[in-house]
Design a protein around this motif. Structure first.
Motif, PDB file in Angstrom:
ATOM      1  N   LEU A  26      18.768  21.873   0.876  1.00  0.00           N
ATOM      2  CA  LEU A  26      18.684  23.147   1.017  1.00  0.00           C
ATOM      3  C   LEU A  26      17.590  23.673   2.598  1.00  0.00           C
ATOM      4  O   LEU A  26      17.995  25.265   2.767  1.00  0.00           O
ATOM      5  CB  LEU A  26      17.261  23.371   0.175  1.00  0.00           C
ATOM      6  N   GLN A  27      17.319  23.171   3.192  1.00  0.00           N
ATOM      7  CA  GLN A  27      16.142  23.633   4.469  1.00  0.00           C
ATOM      8  C   GLN A  27      17.282  24.378   5.227  1.00  0.00           C
ATOM      9  O   GLN A  27      17.347  25.325   6.033  1.00  0.00           O
ATOM     10  CB  GLN A  27      15.414  22.093   5.266  1.00  0.00           C
ATOM     11  N   SER A  28      18.563  23.137   5.446  1.00  0.00           N
ATOM     12  CA  SER A  28      19.421  23.521   6.585  1.00  0.00           C
ATOM     13  C   SER A  28      20.346  24.834   5.971  1.00  0.00           C
ATOM     14  O   SER A  28      20.708  25.768   6.963  1.00  0.00           O
ATOM     15  CB  SER A  28      20.513  22.448   7.790  1.00  0.00           C
ATOM     16  N   ARG A  29      20.791  25.172   4.933  1.00  0.00           N
ATOM     17  CA  ARG A  29      21.589  25.743   4.010  1.00  0.00           C
ATOM     18  C   ARG A  29      20.450  27.417   3.895  1.00  0.00           C
ATOM     19  O   ARG A  29      20.968  28.892   3.999  1.00  0.00           O
ATOM     20  CB  ARG A  29      22.254  25.844   3.048  1.00  0.00           C
ATOM     21  N   LEU A  30      18.794  26.984   3.715  1.00  0.00           N
ATOM     22  CA  LEU A  30      18.627  28.523   3.304  1.00  0.00           C
ATOM     23  C   LEU A  30      17.584  28.598   4.116  1.00  0.00           C
ATOM     24  O   LEU A  30      17.138  29.965   4.470  1.00  0.00           O
ATOM     25  CB  LEU A  30      17.361  27.787   2.216  1.00  0.00           C
ATOM     26  N   ARG A  31      17.946  28.015   5.711  1.00  0.00           N
ATOM     27  CA  ARG A  31      16.909  28.123   6.844  1.00  0.00           C
ATOM     28  C   ARG A  31      16.992  30.067   7.000  1.00  0.00           C
ATOM     29  O   ARG A  31      16.648  30.978   6.914  1.00  0.00           O
ATOM     30  CB  ARG A  31      17.465  27.600   8.139  1.00  0.00           C
ATOM     31  N   GLY A  32      18.719  30.845   7.327  1.00  0.00           N
ATOM     32  CA  GLY A  32      18.439  32.185   7.664  1.00  0.00           C
ATOM     33  C   GLY A  32      17.977  32.696   6.389  1.00  0.00           C
ATOM     34  O   GLY A  32      17.902  33.994   6.910  1.00  0.00           O
ATOM     35  N   LEU A  33      18.134  32.020   4.949  1.00  0.00           N
ATOM     36  CA  LEU A  33      17.547  33.044   3.938  1.00  0.00           C
ATOM     37  C   LEU A  33      15.926  33.164   3.811  1.00  0.00           C
ATOM     38  O   LEU A  33      15.443  34.642   4.216  1.00  0.00           O
ATOM     39  CB  LEU A  33      18.156  33.107   2.642  1.00  0.00           C
ATOM     40  N   MET A  34      15.168  31.623   4.533  1.00  0.00           N
ATOM     41  CA  MET A  34      14.085  32.242   4.683  1.00  0.00           C
ATOM     42  C   MET A  34      13.632  33.337   5.292  1.00  0.00           C
ATOM     43  O   MET A  34      12.622  34.229   5.331  1.00  0.00           O
ATOM     44  CB  MET A  34      13.683  30.905   4.949  1.00  0.00           C
ATOM     45  N   GLU A  35      14.301  33.160   6.745  1.00  0.00           N
ATOM     46  CA  GLU A  35      13.783  34.175   7.709  1.00  0.00           C
ATOM     47  C   GLU A  35      14.060  35.564   7.105  1.00  0.00           C
ATOM     48  O   GLU A  35      13.236  36.225   7.703  1.00  0.00           O
ATOM     49  CB  GLU A  35      15.328  33.870   8.908  1.00  0.00           C
ATOM     50  N   ARG A  36      15.233  35.800   6.804  1.00  0.00           N
ATOM     51  CA  ARG A  36      15.523  37.612   6.865  1.00  0.00           C
ATOM     52  C   ARG A  36      14.349  37.624   5.866  1.00  0.00           C
ATOM     53  O   ARG A  36      13.669  39.168   5.197  1.00  0.00           O
ATOM     54  CB  ARG A  36      17.200  37.411   5.420  1.00  0.00           C
ATOM     55  N   ALA A  37      14.441  36.777   4.452  1.00  0.00           N
ATOM     56  CA  ALA A  37      13.417  38.154   3.447  1.00  0.00           C
ATOM     57  C   ALA A  37      11.957  36.900   4.019  1.00  0.00           C
ATOM     58  O   ALA A  37      10.874  37.400   2.820  1.00  0.00           O
ATOM     59  CB  ALA A  37      13.599  37.166   2.204  1.00  0.00           C
ATOM     60  N   GLY A  38      11.365  35.982   4.732  1.00  0.00           N
ATOM     61  CA  GLY A  38      10.222  36.252   5.087  1.00  0.00           C
ATOM     62  C   GLY A  38       9.465  35.442   4.632  1.00  0.00           C
ATOM     63  O   GLY A  38       8.732  35.530   4.025  1.00  0.00           O
ATOM     64  N   TYR A  39      10.119  34.007   4.383  1.00  0.00           N
ATOM     65  CA  TYR A  39       9.679  32.646   3.424  1.00  0.00           C
ATOM     66  C   TYR A  39       9.786  32.054   4.667  1.00  0.00           C
ATOM     67  O   TYR A  39       9.997  31.235   5.627  1.00  0.00           O
ATOM     68  CB  TYR A  39       9.849  32.135   2.541  1.00  0.00           C
ATOM     69  N   ARG A  40       8.023  31.513   4.472  1.00  0.00           N
ATOM     70  CA  ARG A  40       7.490  30.049   5.813  1.00  0.00           C
ATOM     71  C   ARG A  40       7.838  29.105   5.625  1.00  0.00           C
ATOM     72  O   ARG A  40       8.597  27.845   6.648  1.00  0.00           O
ATOM     73  CB  ARG A  40       6.391  30.197   5.913  1.00  0.00           C
ATOM     74  N   ASP A  41       8.682  28.640   4.469  1.00  0.00           N
ATOM     75  CA  ASP A  41       8.652  27.579   4.079  1.00  0.00           C
ATOM     76  C   ASP A  41       9.822  27.485   2.384  1.00  0.00           C
ATOM     77  O   ASP A  41       9.278  28.325   1.561  1.00  0.00           O
ATOM     78  CB  ASP A  41       7.717  26.358   4.037  1.00  0.00           C
ATOM     79  N   LEU A  42      10.335  26.208   2.529  1.00  0.00           N
ATOM     80  CA  LEU A  42      11.101  26.281   1.280  1.00  0.00           C
ATOM     81  C   LEU A  42      10.762  26.111  -0.105  1.00  0.00           C
ATOM     82  O   LEU A  42      10.690  27.025  -1.054  1.00  0.00           O
ATOM     83  CB  LEU A  42      11.842  24.550   1.946  1.00  0.00           C
ATOM     84  N   GLU A  43       8.787  25.879   0.038  1.00  0.00           N
ATOM     85  CA  GLU A  43       8.604  25.619  -1.167  1.00  0.00           C
ATOM     86  C   GLU A  43       8.031  27.308  -1.170  1.00  0.00           C
ATOM     87  O   GLU A  43       8.311  27.753  -3.024  1.00  0.00           O
ATOM     88  CB  GLU A  43       7.585  25.178  -1.174  1.00  0.00           C
ATOM     89  N   ARG A  44       7.980  27.977  -1.049  1.00  0.00           N
ATOM     90  CA  ARG A  44       6.388  28.855  -1.066  1.00  0.00           C
ATOM     91  C   ARG A  44       8.875  30.305  -1.453  1.00  0.00           C
ATOM     92  O   ARG A  44       8.572  31.169  -2.835  1.00  0.00           O
ATOM     93  CB  ARG A  44       6.516  29.833   0.159  1.00  0.00           C
ATOM     94  N   LEU A  45       9.164  29.600  -0.927  1.00  0.00           N
ATOM     95  CA  LEU A  45      10.787  31.048  -1.414  1.00  0.00           C
ATOM     96  C   LEU A  45      10.950  30.220  -2.904  1.00  0.00           C
ATOM     97  O   LEU A  45      10.990  30.558  -3.509  1.00  0.00           O
ATOM     98  CB  LEU A  45      12.218  30.426  -0.555  1.00  0.00           C
ATOM     99  N   LEU A  46      10.997  28.658  -3.421  1.00  0.00           N
ATOM    100  CA  LEU A  46      11.542  28.185  -4.422  1.00  0.00           C
ATOM    101  C   LEU A  46      10.407  28.660  -5.305  1.00  0.00           C
ATOM    102  O   LEU A  46      11.117  29.213  -6.884  1.00  0.00           O
ATOM    103  CB  LEU A  46      11.162  26.807  -4.581  1.00  0.00           C
ATOM    104  N   GLN A  47       9.260  28.724  -5.092  1.00  0.00           N
ATOM    105  CA  GLN A  47       8.250  29.560  -6.085  1.00  0.00           C
ATOM    106  C   GLN A  47       8.508  31.084  -6.130  1.00  0.00           C
ATOM    107  O   GLN A  47       8.222  30.985  -7.183  1.00  0.00           O
ATOM    108  CB  GLN A  47       6.481  29.864  -5.393  1.00  0.00           C
ATOM    109  N   ALA A  48       9.154  32.292  -4.936  1.00  0.00           N
ATOM    110  CA  ALA A  48       9.342  33.134  -5.649  1.00  0.00           C
ATOM    111  C   ALA A  48      10.558  33.093  -6.257  1.00  0.00           C
ATOM    112  O   ALA A  48      10.217  34.098  -6.779  1.00  0.00           O
ATOM    113  CB  ALA A  48       9.646  33.737  -3.796  1.00  0.00           C
ATOM    114  N   ALA A  49      11.167  32.436  -6.161  1.00  0.00           N
ATOM    115  CA  ALA A  49      12.264  32.393  -7.068  1.00  0.00           C
ATOM    116  C   ALA A  49      12.376  32.696  -8.727  1.00  0.00           C
ATOM    117  O   ALA A  49      12.600  32.901  -9.452  1.00  0.00           O
ATOM    118  CB  ALA A  49      13.698  31.295  -6.275  1.00  0.00           C
TER     119      ALA A  49
END
Ligand SMILES: C[S@@+](CC[C@H](N)C(=O)[O-])C[C@H]1O[C@@H](n2cnc3c(N)ncnc32)[C@H](O)[C@@H]1O
Length: 271
Positions: A26-49
């Motif tokens: 997930l870290q490697s696949r989602l790096r681009g999306l995290m940067e684009r959408a402004g999430y600092r880490d995976l946990e925050r991205l999944l929480q927002a989802a």
């Protein structure tokens, strides 16, 4: 949302089975999306989802997890079979039934490369007679960005590398540096819609003469694959064809349909 709940949700909503090393995947696949959408880490991205009502962020994430890679005329033997066996049969049946309705579905269509290839094969096969038919291709996927790209119909030159010369001359036109666009006539043959193959497929009218469902079942587990193949078999018209990917597991297709060629199956025609 914790990684484990995300795994469960990805599986229950979209059938996607994540690998054992899910976190680094997930870290490697989602790096681009995290940067684009402004999430600092995976946990925050999944929480927002998790709190995202419309579910678009969740879908954005799932889009990154399955590969949307496709190209025109992928697995040429399929298009040769379509043109030399399936379309002549459909033509014959339409004449017999005095019908003009050809129903074709590209399930898990990515950005439409497969659906447009089918439309091009139909136009080539039917020639001038094509305009008398009600023939289009339904292209569905869960990846919204890919569907959007498909409707635009612009692709890098290398996507067209394998298409027959005649198709190149007739169905695509230059569209800027290193890209081509499918001509409007063919773009109008394909209808792009969002559809989850795991969800109920009851919105589909069925009676498809041809279904392409290639290179998507690899993301699903056995029971999910079996349910999907059963639904696809039900949605085919008698005598209709299912094309799966050459590297897809053919076990269930063989169970519910008659195998014709590698990765090509037929629903028995009514007597
Ligand atoms: C590798 S592409 C296949 C494209 C094309 N069929 C081909 O063979 O070239 C896999 C596609 O499956 C889609 N997909 C994954 N899970 C799906 C689901 N549950 N429902 C519909 N499409 C899904 C992905 O978004 C991706 O576009």
């Amino acid at each position: 949302m914790e990684l484990q709940s995300f795994r469960r949700l990805a599986h229950s909503r979209f059938g996607i089975v994540l690998p054992d090393n899910a976190e680094s995947f997930l870290q490697s696949r989602l790096r681009g999306l995290m940067e684009r959408a402004g999430y600092r880490d995976l946990e925050r991205l999944l929480q927002a989802a998790e709190t995202d009502e419309g579910g678009d962020l969740f879908i954005d994430i799932v889009e990154q997890l399955s590969t949307n890679h496709s190209y025109f005329y992928r697995e040429p033997a399929h298009f040769e079979f379509l043109s030399s066996v399936a379309l002549p049969e459909i033509d014959e049946r339409l004449r017999r039934q005095r019908s003009r309705d050809i129903r074709i579905w590209s399930a898990a269509a990515a950005a439409g490369e497969e659906a447009y290839s089918i439309a091009m094969a139909m136009r080539t096969f039917f020639g001038a007679h094509y305009k008398d038919l009600d023939a289009g291709v339904l292209a569905t996927d869960i990846a919204k960005r890919s569907l959007h790209r498909g409707a635009e119909g612009v692709y890098r030159t290398e996507s067209f590398r394998h298409i027959p010369q005649h198709w190149r001359d007739s169905y695509v036109e230059p569209a800027g540096e290193d890209s081509y666009r499918v001509v409007k006539l063919v773009r109008d043959d394909v209808m792009f819609r969002w559809l989850n193959l795991i969800g109920p497929l009851s919105a589909l009218r069925g009676g498809f003469h041809v279904i392409f469902c290639r290179n998507v079942m690899i993301y699903f587990d056995g029971p999910t694959r079996e349910r999907l193949v059963q639904s696809l078999a039900r949605l085919l018209a008698p005598g209709g064809y299912l094309f799966i990917g050459h590297t897809d597991d053919a076990e269930f297709a063989r169970k519910y349909l008659d195998q014709q060629r590698p990765a090509i199956f037929r629903k028995r025609a009514e007597k």
